[in-house]
Design a protein around this motif. Structure first.
Motif, PDB file in Angstrom:
ATOM      1  N   ILE A 170      35.907  52.678   4.648  1.00 54.22           N
ATOM      2  CA  ILE A 170      37.619  52.552   4.547  1.00 54.22           C
ATOM      3  C   ILE A 170      37.954  52.613   3.264  1.00 54.22           C
ATOM      4  CG2 ILE A 170      39.476  51.201   5.207  1.00 54.22           C
ATOM      5  CD1 ILE A 170      37.624  50.150   7.645  1.00 54.22           C
ATOM      6  N   VAL A 171      38.733  53.558   2.935  1.00 56.08           N
ATOM      7  CA  VAL A 171      39.234  53.734   1.363  1.00 56.08           C
ATOM      8  C   VAL A 171      40.744  53.678   1.399  1.00 56.08           C
ATOM      9  CG1 VAL A 171      37.152  54.909   0.713  1.00 56.08           C
ATOM     10  CG2 VAL A 171      39.130  56.219   1.661  1.00 56.08           C
ATOM     11  N   SER A 172      41.276  53.299   0.395  1.00 55.89           N
ATOM     12  CA  SER A 172      42.605  53.240   0.030  1.00 55.89           C
ATOM     13  C   SER A 172      43.266  54.410  -0.021  1.00 55.89           C
ATOM     14  CB  SER A 172      43.118  52.436  -1.184  1.00 55.89           C
ATOM     15  OG  SER A 172      42.387  53.245  -2.318  1.00 55.89           O
ATOM     16  N   GLU A 173      44.571  54.603   0.628  1.00 54.60           N
ATOM     17  CA  GLU A 173      45.443  55.588   0.483  1.00 54.60           C
ATOM     18  C   GLU A 173      46.658  55.662  -0.202  1.00 54.60           C
ATOM     19  OE1 GLU A 173      47.321  58.866   3.769  1.00 54.60           O
ATOM     20  OE2 GLU A 173      46.674  57.039   4.566  1.00 54.60           O
ATOM     21  N   ASP A 179      44.055  56.124  -5.131  1.00 52.02           N
ATOM     22  CA  ASP A 179      43.615  56.647  -3.966  1.00 52.02           C
ATOM     23  C   ASP A 179      42.175  56.712  -3.690  1.00 52.02           C
ATOM     24  OD1 ASP A 179      44.383  58.120  -1.370  1.00 52.02           O
ATOM     25  OD2 ASP A 179      43.630  60.195  -2.470  1.00 52.02           O
ATOM     26  N   ARG A 180      41.563  56.449  -2.555  1.00 44.84           N
ATOM     27  CA  ARG A 180      40.393  56.707  -2.348  1.00 44.84           C
ATOM     28  C   ARG A 180      39.419  55.614  -2.690  1.00 44.84           C
ATOM     29  NH1 ARG A 180      38.267  60.711  -4.700  1.00 44.84           N
ATOM     30  NH2 ARG A 180      40.034  61.246  -5.780  1.00 44.84           N
ATOM     31  N   ARG A 181      40.064  54.373  -3.142  1.00 47.82           N
ATOM     32  CA  ARG A 181      39.155  53.340  -3.576  1.00 47.82           C
ATOM     33  C   ARG A 181      38.479  52.599  -2.481  1.00 47.82           C
ATOM     34  NH1 ARG A 181      42.323  49.849  -8.036  1.00 47.82           N
ATOM     35  NH2 ARG A 181      40.350  48.817  -7.964  1.00 47.82           N
ATOM     36  N   PRO A 182      37.190  52.325  -2.452  1.00 49.04           N
ATOM     37  CA  PRO A 182      36.636  51.404  -1.445  1.00 49.04           C
ATOM     38  C   PRO A 182      37.109  50.139  -1.034  1.00 49.04           C
ATOM     39  CG  PRO A 182      34.799  52.664  -2.891  1.00 49.04           C
ATOM     40  CD  PRO A 182      36.130  52.865  -3.555  1.00 49.04           C
ATOM     41  N   VAL A 183      37.547  50.007   0.264  1.00 47.46           N
ATOM     42  CA  VAL A 183      37.830  48.676   0.762  1.00 47.46           C
ATOM     43  C   VAL A 183      37.038  48.185   1.588  1.00 47.46           C
ATOM     44  CG1 VAL A 183      40.020  47.715   1.805  1.00 47.46           C
ATOM     45  CG2 VAL A 183      40.185  49.745   0.441  1.00 47.46           C
TER      46      VAL A 183
END
Length: 348
Positions: A303-306, A312-316
């Motif tokens: 799951i990554v940030s939007e 954007d696309r930072r691993p969460v």
């Protein structure tokens, strides 16, 4: 929750509430003010052990109302199963009706959406992330990400996808696609189990040790596993994780539901999750809500940030469980630290 943790939670509640009084509470322009996040977490932790001993209570978390106030969210399997107060030490309590939470890889796997790209298929090497994979003893899950360390290159997924709920051994072959999608050894071996965090299962209602993650890594190569999703996904994740915050927009790409979007609606979650082998209790988890965000077979998805640009696309989180209304994820930083690895997003 043991007595020491209970005692610390009670003291934490007092300290956090005093801090609220001293600071006048959080100030959010245009929103109402109320107890701080720390006070809400302390209130949640002070009652969780007692409440989760009640029939029908399957979890708690800290959430946030539309007016900005933090609340203690209680997850119930039926309305009226437990008589609980409307607030705890001034923190409102919100009730959410849910079915029992289950490890998504152990849930029935629905038909995947008829998209142009078949995520259940065998992909040419290097295979993308976000597609079907699994141990020979399970149905199918999802390759979450390619991760790296000084020891080599690995594929990241869940324990219940790659380590078969603690039953696998290091060196076991892992397939792409998973068995449910036609994967068979030796033709579809993409990696071999390297390490996993054991899942501690409950021994009766009152003996539930806490788990932090459902995770495993498998030794592979850059020639066998790539860094990005298929072209209809979000692409490659960034290498720097982001902490989940309430209201954060997130996205994921998984074997069954593909590219989906949601929001973080619960943090610091303590949740009972059903597996084929029993029930396990998890702490400090992330709750995500979104229409069709996940389904059986999506376990292991990253799951990554939007957001915009570097946000954007930072691993969460690492997706591992859920219900028809919510998805549960392990905080990704905890997972990466456990295995001593970093997300490989192809950034150099």
């Amino acid at each position: 929750m043991n007595l020491l943790r209970w005692s610390r939670s009670r003291w934490g509640l007092v300290v956090a509430l005093l801090a609220d009084v001293a600071l006048g509470g959080p100030v959010v322009p245009g929103l109402s003010t109320g107890p701080s996040l720390a006070a809400a977490m302390a209130a949640q932790e002070s009652v969780t052990a007692e409440w989760m001993a009640l029939d029908g209570v399957v979890g708690t978390a800290v959430g946030r109302e539309s007016d900005g106030d933090y609340v203690v969210t209680v997850y119930l399997t039926a309305l009226g199963v437990a008589r609980l107060p409307a607030s705890v030490a001034g923190v409102p309590v919100r009730y959410e009706l849910t079915e029992p939470f289950q490890a998504i890889g152990d849930m029935p796997i629905p038909e995947a959406a008829a998209d142009e790209i078949d995520r259940r298929a065998a992909f040419p090497r290097p295979v993308p992330i976000g597609v079907s994979t699994g141990h020979g003893g399970v149905t199918a899950g999802t390759i979450g990400a390619r991760v790296v360390s000084s020891e080599g290159v690995f594929a990241l997924s869940n324990n219940h996808v790659y380590a078969n709920n603690n039953a696998a051994s290091p060196g076991d072959p892992l397939l792409q696609p998973g068995v449910a999608d036609g994967g068979r050894a030796p033709d579809h071996v993409v990696a071999r189990l390297h390490d996993f965090e054991p899942i501690a299962f409950c021994q009766g209602r009152f003996q539930c040790p806490f788990n932090r993650m459902d995770a495993a890594i498998a030794a592979t190569t850059a020639e066998d596993v790539g860094v990005g999703t298929p072209e209809d996904g979000y692409g490659a994740p960034r290498t720097t994780p982001a902490e989940a915050t309430l209201g954060m927009k997130v996205q994921k790409y998984g074997r069954t539901t593909g590219y989906t979007h949601g929001r973080v609606t619960g943090v610091n979650a303590i949740i009972d999750v059903n597996y084929r082998g029993g029930t396990a209790r998890f702490e400090d988890q992330i709750l995500i809500t979104g229409n069709g965000f996940s389904a059986g077979g999506d376990s292991g998805s990253l799951i990554v940030s939007e957001g915009m640009l570097a946000a954007d696309r930072r691993p969460v989180g690492l997706l591992f469980a859920g219900s028809p209304t919510s998805t549960i994820a392990n905080p990704i930083e905890v997972v990466l630290e456990r295995f001593g690895v970093a997300i490989d997003g192809g950034e150099r």
